[in-house]
Design a protein around this motif. Structure first.
Motif, PDB file in Angstrom:
ATOM      1  N   GLY A   1       0.792  -1.230   0.000  1.00 20.70           N
ATOM      2  CA  GLY A   1       0.000   0.000   0.000  1.00 20.70           C
ATOM      3  C   GLY A   1       0.819   1.272   0.000  1.00 20.70           C
ATOM      4  O   GLY A   1       0.274   2.365  -0.174  1.00 20.70           O
ATOM      5  N   LYS A   2       2.131   1.161   0.182  1.00 20.86           N
ATOM      6  CA  LYS A   2       2.983   2.356   0.217  1.00 20.86           C
ATOM      7  C   LYS A   2       3.000   3.041  -1.157  1.00 20.86           C
ATOM      8  O   LYS A   2       3.358   2.432  -2.159  1.00 20.86           O
ATOM      9  N   PRO A   3       2.619   4.333  -1.214  1.00 17.70           N
ATOM     10  CA  PRO A   3       2.665   5.058  -2.484  1.00 17.70           C
ATOM     11  C   PRO A   3       4.006   5.791  -2.635  1.00 17.70           C
ATOM     12  O   PRO A   3       4.565   6.275  -1.651  1.00 17.70           O
ATOM     13  N   ILE A   4       4.487   5.880  -3.859  1.00 17.05           N
ATOM     14  CA  ILE A   4       5.728   6.618  -4.114  1.00 17.05           C
ATOM     15  C   ILE A   4       5.554   7.548  -5.312  1.00 17.05           C
ATOM     16  O   ILE A   4       4.692   7.334  -6.159  1.00 17.05           O
ATOM     17  N   MET A   5       6.395   8.572  -5.350  1.00 16.93           N
ATOM     18  CA  MET A   5       6.441   9.468  -6.510  1.00 16.93           C
ATOM     19  C   MET A   5       7.836   9.429  -7.110  1.00 16.93           C
ATOM     20  O   MET A   5       8.830   9.565  -6.396  1.00 16.93           O
ATOM     21  N   ILE A   6       7.907   9.233  -8.418  1.00 16.39           N
ATOM     22  CA  ILE A   6       9.189   9.246  -9.128  1.00 16.39           C
ATOM     23  C   ILE A   6       9.698  10.693  -9.200  1.00 16.39           C
ATOM     24  O   ILE A   6       8.943  11.610  -9.500  1.00 16.39           O
ATOM     25  N   LEU A   7      10.986  10.875  -8.922  1.00 19.03           N
ATOM     26  CA  LEU A   7      11.569  12.216  -8.888  1.00 19.03           C
ATOM     27  C   LEU A   7      12.484  12.506 -10.076  1.00 19.03           C
ATOM     28  O   LEU A   7      12.949  13.632 -10.243  1.00 19.03           O
TER      29      LEU A   7
END
Length: 597
Positions: free
Chosen positions: A469-475
């Protein structure tokens, strides 16, 4: 004077880099130059392009002692010009005095270049009445689409056109229509699409690909429809502002039409690259919202343009354009017709009485009395919750926000499809003004992780770093795996029960990436409002810090509010919200005094 500047450094008003820059160009006895050079370095880091000598004596940053010493100087301009470091429009000096504005040399050169580009008299191809009728009588337009007709006509008439519009005014749909008519009428073959960020570029190209206007285009023209969009950095080969590569002469890029979306994020360095790389015959269209946050770096291109724009009624422009076309450009003042700036006003996303639309106008125009309506929860879809220093207040806020994700966890535990989970998550978001602190992105992400582990007994891997469930954003953009800065992924189990990051691509497909192959990323329960630019959500929570910060402005509230299509929950102290709304970013460039468009 040096001691006084060092005091300001201790107070964190100036930085050491500002003082070292000034010390490097000023001689020991040049105290005026020392303070002005320190200040212009400071201003440039804040995104301003010049220091106004008119305002320097009134500046509140300096101590009374410094102001007193400056006031004793009768003619600041003459005093500065005595120095070997200051010149009057001469490229060989570190600082340039242009009128009563003091510039860093490189910034002054860029501003002159922008002014020349915007005021140059370009010669473009002229069209016959039959070609214009393709636009005027096209079945794609409804009666309410008069603004879109005007915008397209102006784009055909000008070397460059600037189209401004708030969210929901149909800018994305307009781009597809512009492409359609440029191909049909101008026979433009090479059309390039670009935007300042990877996320915005990917959204732009997918909307163009899906647009019904372009789907109906004749087969012989389909090959001219762009099949990709670029970031400005990739298209114009901008690697780093402060490397030698940045200052190398730009290579010309061939295009017939260049469309630049989200132009509010363009700084003067980007604009210089666009100008240097543009070819003589290519046309350029800038689109954006001048009320949104300006660029992080120097300048505020759209705000500059809007500040000198003289508005005309749309119906009046349209009638003039039709007469202009029918008379084949004869006996008419072209300057009054070929406006280079046009504002879209009709909203398609929101109704006139929409709460979000009304709220955005209150903030944009800073209607002080009506801000109380936000505080008193007079808008059905906008809720305002007061927060304070107490732990109870903070805990209560987190609980309210955490409830927004109840369905998200339900979908994960009930093993909904990857697409449904991703779609749901992408409809909601927490927006913070700051990165650090309890009320910033880092603090919210940290507390959310603790609550998730406690409430849902989530098992984690690799020392609690990864969990379902952990959301991430590509940087960082990665062309090989087609992920861009701003792409959102969610940690889920694949069919083999292995933890991977799943992404919903703009074409509707699901992509999963092994954790060890991810580009640079960060956890993204919360994101900064800056990062949210160009995105849309159904529901958002906006979190303000307890104290005013220098980055807090009217534009940041406006940008946050206009990210939502349906519901908004604001958490703030009333005084902090009000002061933020009253603080407008004013970053005028020096060249606008000579600009008429």
């Amino acid at each position: 004077m040096i001691k006084l500047i060092k005091k300001l450094i201790k107070k964190k008003i100036f930085k050491k880099i500002d003082y070292y820059f000034a010390k490097n160009i000023a001689k020991k006895y040049e105290l005026l130059l020392l303070i002005t050079a320190t200040y212009i370095s400071f201003l440039n880091r804040q995104g301003y392009t010049f220091l106004s000598l008119k305002k320097i004596k009134k500046n509140k940053i300096f101590s009374k002692e410094i102001i007193h010493k400056i006031k004793n100087i009768k003619n600041i301009k003459k005093e500065l010009l005595k120095s070997d470091a200051v010149g009057n429009k001469d490229k060989n000096f570190p600082l340039i005095l242009d009128g009563k504005n003091l510039y860093l040399n490189k910034i002054w050169i860029i501003e002159r270049k922008i002014l020349k580009f915007l005021t140059y008299k370009y010669t473009l191809k002229e069209y016959n009445l039959h070609q214009w009728k393709i636009i005027l009588k096209n079945k794609f337009f409804k009666k309410s689409h008069i603004e879109q007709k005007i915008a397209i006509l102006l784009c055909l008439l000008n070397k460059f056109t600037i189209i401004l519009g708030s969210p929901g005014t149909g800018k994305t749909q307009l781009i597809s229509k512009i492409i359609y008519f440029f191909i049909q009428i101008s026979k433009k073959k090479k059309i390039l699409l670009t935007s300042p960020t990877g996320k915005a570029s990917s959204i732009l190209i997918e909307s163009v690909k899906k647009n019904k206007y372009l789907l109906n285009i004749k087969n012989k023209y389909k090959k001219y429809i762009p099949n990709s969009a670029f970031t400005i950095h990739d298209l114009f080969k901008i690697n780093n502002y402060y490397t030698n590569n940045f200052f190398n002469r730009a290579k010309k890029i061939h295009y017939d039409l260049l469309i630049i979306d989200e132009s509010s994020m363009i700084d003067i360095f980007m604009l210089e690259k666009i100008i240097d790389s543009s070819n003589q015959n290519g046309q350029i269209i800038f689109l954006g919202d001048h009320n949104q946050l300006p660029s992080i770096n120097n300048g505020s291109f759209l705000q500059d343009i809007f500040s000198i724009y003289k508005e005309t009624k749309n119906q009046e422009i349209y009638v003039k354009l039709i007469n202009f076309i029918k008379k084949k450009f004869s006996k008419l003042n072209k300057k009054n017709i070929t406006k280079k700036v046009f504002i879209l006003k009709k909203r398609y996303r929101f109704k006139k009485k929409s709460n979000i639309n009304q709220c955005s106008k209150i903030i944009k125009k800073f209607k002080q009395k009506q801000i109380k309506n936000i505080f008193n929860n007079k808008f059905n879809n906008i809720k305002f919750s007061v927060i304070n220093k107490s732990y109870f207040s903070y805990k209560n806020m987190i609980k309210k926000i955490f409830k927004m994700y109840k369905n998200y966890w339900k979908m994960i535990f009930n093993k909904y499809s990857y697409k449904k989970i991703l779609k749901y998550f992408n409809k909601i978001r927490i927006l913070c003004i700051l990165k650090k602190g309890m009320f910033g992105v880092q603090g919210i992400n940290k507390i959310f992780k603790k609550m998730i582990f406690k409430k849902y007994f989530i098992k984690s891997e690799k020392k609690n770093k990864w969990y379902i469930g952990k959301p991430i954003m590509i940087l960082k953009n990665n062309k090989n795996i087609k992920l861009f800065n701003g792409s959102i992924g969610i940690t889920l189990l694949d069919k083999k029960k292995k933890m991977k990051i799943f992404f919903l691509m703009n074409n509707g497909e699901i992509k999963n990436i092994p954790i060890n192959l991810l580009p640079k990323y960060k956890t993204t329960w919360a994101i900064t409002i800056h990062k949210s630019q160009g995105s849309e959500f159904n529901k958002i929570n906006i979190i303000f810090p307890l104290k005013i910060n220098k980055i807090m402005s009217r534009e940041i509230i406006y940008t946050a509010i206009t990210r939502s299509k349906k519901k908004i929950h604001i958490f703030s102290k009333k005084s902090v919200f009000f002061k933020t709304a009253s603080n407008k970013i004013i970053r005028k460039s020096g060249f606008i005094k000579n600009l008429k468009i």
